[in-house]
Design a protein around this motif. Structure first.
Motif, short mmCIF file in Angstrom:
data_model
loop_
_atom_site.label_atom_id
_atom_site.label_comp_id
_atom_site.label_asym_id
_atom_site.label_seq_id
_atom_site.Cartn_x
_atom_site.Cartn_y
_atom_site.Cartn_z
N ALA A 78 44.41 71.74 78.53
CA ALA A 78 43.81 70.67 78.05
C ALA A 78 42.55 70.13 78.60
CB ALA A 78 44.72 69.26 78.01
N ALA A 79 42.64 70.29 79.98
CA ALA A 79 41.60 69.78 80.96
C ALA A 79 40.38 70.83 80.79
CB ALA A 79 41.70 69.93 82.47
N GLN A 80 40.38 72.10 80.73
CA GLN A 80 39.39 72.87 80.48
C GLN A 80 38.69 72.91 79.06
OE1 GLN A 80 41.38 76.59 80.57
NE2 GLN A 80 41.76 76.58 82.98
N ALA A 81 39.21 72.10 78.08
CA ALA A 81 38.79 71.74 76.68
C ALA A 81 37.95 70.40 76.75
CB ALA A 81 39.84 71.59 75.74
N MET B 100 36.74 70.23 81.92
CA MET B 100 36.98 69.72 83.40
C MET B 100 37.70 70.42 84.47
SD MET B 100 38.50 65.77 84.49
CE MET B 100 37.01 64.93 84.07
N LYS B 101 37.18 70.34 85.61
CA LYS B 101 37.91 70.99 86.68
C LYS B 101 38.82 70.11 87.45
CE LYS B 101 33.99 74.18 87.42
NZ LYS B 101 32.73 74.49 88.21
N LEU B 102 40.15 70.65 87.83
CA LEU B 102 41.09 70.14 88.62
C LEU B 102 41.18 70.19 89.97
CD1 LEU B 102 43.98 69.78 85.91
CD2 LEU B 102 41.74 68.34 86.28
N GLY B 103 41.27 69.47 90.92
CA GLY B 103 41.57 69.66 92.37
C GLY B 103 42.74 68.98 92.66
N LEU B 104 43.67 69.89 93.59
CA LEU B 104 44.62 69.24 94.29
C LEU B 104 44.48 68.64 95.70
CD1 LEU B 104 47.63 68.92 94.20
CD2 LEU B 104 47.88 71.27 95.22
N HIS B 105 44.68 67.57 95.75
CA HIS B 105 44.44 66.80 97.28
C HIS B 105 45.67 66.65 97.76
CE1 HIS B 105 42.50 64.42 100.15
NE2 HIS B 105 42.91 63.36 99.81
N ILE B 106 45.83 67.34 98.77
CA ILE B 106 47.11 67.04 99.68
C ILE B 106 46.92 66.07 100.72
CG2 ILE B 106 49.03 68.20 100.77
CD1 ILE B 106 47.92 70.93 99.49
N SER B 107 47.50 64.85 100.58
CA SER B 107 47.33 63.80 101.44
C SER B 107 48.86 63.23 102.20
CB SER B 107 46.73 62.58 100.69
OG SER B 107 47.47 62.31 99.77
N ASN B 108 49.74 63.90 101.63
CA ASN B 108 50.91 63.59 102.39
C ASN B 108 51.92 64.76 102.70
OD1 ASN B 108 53.45 62.53 102.94
ND2 ASN B 108 54.33 61.84 100.68
#
Length: 290
Positions: free
Chosen positions: A286-289, A1-9
Motif C-alpha cells: 500500500a505504501a509503495q503505491a 512512499m518509503k518506510l523507515g523503522l525507528h527503534i527508540s525503545n
C-alpha cells in the motif's frame, strides 16, 4: 512512499542478556519486510516521552554497526545525532566507517541537540542555543568536506581542524545522505536548504507551513526544493492482532498528500517480529503505491 523503522525503545521483555539477539532479529525482519531504512536515537538515556531515563538505551553508532551486520538492504542512521555529542571530525569518521562496512548504506542524521539533562548528567557539552546552531553549521561544512575528500584545514569559530583526512572515503556517492532533524523556521530549515539531502519533521498541525518555509529558504539559496527528501516521524501501531493496519495505511496516505516521501515510524512492541509479516504483506504494498 518509503518506510523507515525507528527503534527508540530497548526495554524489552527478555532484558539485556537477550537484547543483542532480539535486536538482530528485529533488524533482519525489518530488512526482509522491505523497510527502506532503520534508525536509532542518538541518546544515552531514555527520553521522557518514551520512558524514564533509567530504561535501557544503547549508544547509537555502536548499535548501527551491529545493525549493519544483520541487514543487507536498509539504510542506517540516527534520528538524530546531537551536534555537541561528538567532535565533527570524529562524527564524519564514524559515519564513513558505517558506510564502508555496510556497503554504502549510511546516512548522517544530525541536529542541534536538546537534552540538557542527559548532557549535564554525563558531562557532555551543552552550550546555549545560538552556539549549538553555529556548531551545527560548522559541523555540516566539515562533514561535507570530509565526505568529499577535501583535506584542506578548517578554521571556524568553534572548530579548528588541521587536516581533514578521511581514508577510506565513503562508498555512497556523492556522499552519505545528510538528514537534518527539526522544524525551526529561521535556522534549522535554512540549514536544510543549504546543506542537507533530507529533512525530518514532526507531523504536527503546522507541518505544511514548515514545508512552505523550507521552500522559501530553497528559493533564497538557489536550491531545488524537490531534490530534498521530506521525511516525517510516524507511529506504527498495528493493534494487538493487526486490527489497525487500515488506520496505519490511511495515516501514510495523509502524509503523502502533504508532500512527504518517507515515514520514519516507531513500532509498538518492535521485539515482536510477527508484526513484520503485516508490513511485508499489507502495509508495504500500500505504501509503495502512494
Amino acid at each position: 512512499m518509503k518506510l523507515g523503522l525507528h527503534i527508540s525503545n530497548f526495554t524489552w521483555p527478555e532484558g539485556a542478556p537477550r537484547l543483542g539477539a532480539v535486536l538482530g532479529d528485529v533488524a533482519s525482519a525489518a530488512d526482509e519486510a522491505g523497510f527502506d531504512r532503520i534508525s536509532v536515537m542518538d541518546h544515552l538515556w531514555q527520553i521522557h516521552v518514551i520512558g524514564p531515563p533509567e530504561h535501557d538505551m544503547l549508544e547509537a553508532y555502536t548499535a548501527l554497526g551491529y545493525l549493519a551486520a544483520h541487514t543487507r538492504r536498509a539504510k542506517l542512521l540516527t534520528l538524530v545525532t546531537g551536534v555537541v555529542y561528538r567532535e565533527p571530525g570524529l562524527l564524519a569518521k564514524a559515519v564513513t566507517t558505517l558506510d564502508v562496512l555496510s556497503g554504502g548504506r549510511a546516512m548522517l542524521g544530525i541536529g542541534a541537540a536538546w537534552n540538557e539533562e542527559e548532557s549535564r548528567g554525563l558531562g557532555l557539552p551543552f552550550p546555549p542555543t545560538a552556539e549549538r546552531f553555529e556548531r551545527l553549521e560548522e559541523a555540516l561544512q566539515i562533514c561535507r568536506r570530509m565526505f568529499d575528500g577535501d583535506e584542506t584545514a578548517y578554521q571556524g569559530r568553534h572548530y579548528q581542524l588541521g587536516r581533514l583526512l578521511n581514508s577510506p572515503l565513503p562508498l555512497s556517492r556523492p556522499h552519505p545522505p545528510i538528514l537534518i532533524g527539526g522544524g525551526g523556521e529561521k535556522k534549522t530549515l535554512r540549514l536544510v536548504a543549504q546543506y542537507a539531502d533530507a529533512c525530518n519533521l514532526f507531523n504536527g498541525p503546522d507541518v505544511e507551513h514548515k514545508l512552505d518555509v523550507l521552500r522559501g529558504h530553497c528559493e533564497a539559496v538557489g536550491r531545488d526544493y524537490d531534490e530534498i527528501e521530506k521525511t516525517a516521524l510516524f507511529n506504527f501501531d498495528l493493534g494487538e492482532s493487526g486490527e489497525r493496519v487500515g488506520e496505519t495505511i490511511e495515516g501514510l496516505r495523509e502524509l503523502a498528500r502533504k508532500g512527504f516521501t518517507v515515514a520514519h515510524g516507531s513500532l509498538r512492541n518492535a521485539w515482536d517480529i510477527k508484526q513484520f509479516e503485516l508490513f511485508r504483506n499489507e502495509i508495504m504494498p500500500a505504501a509503495q503505491a502512494l
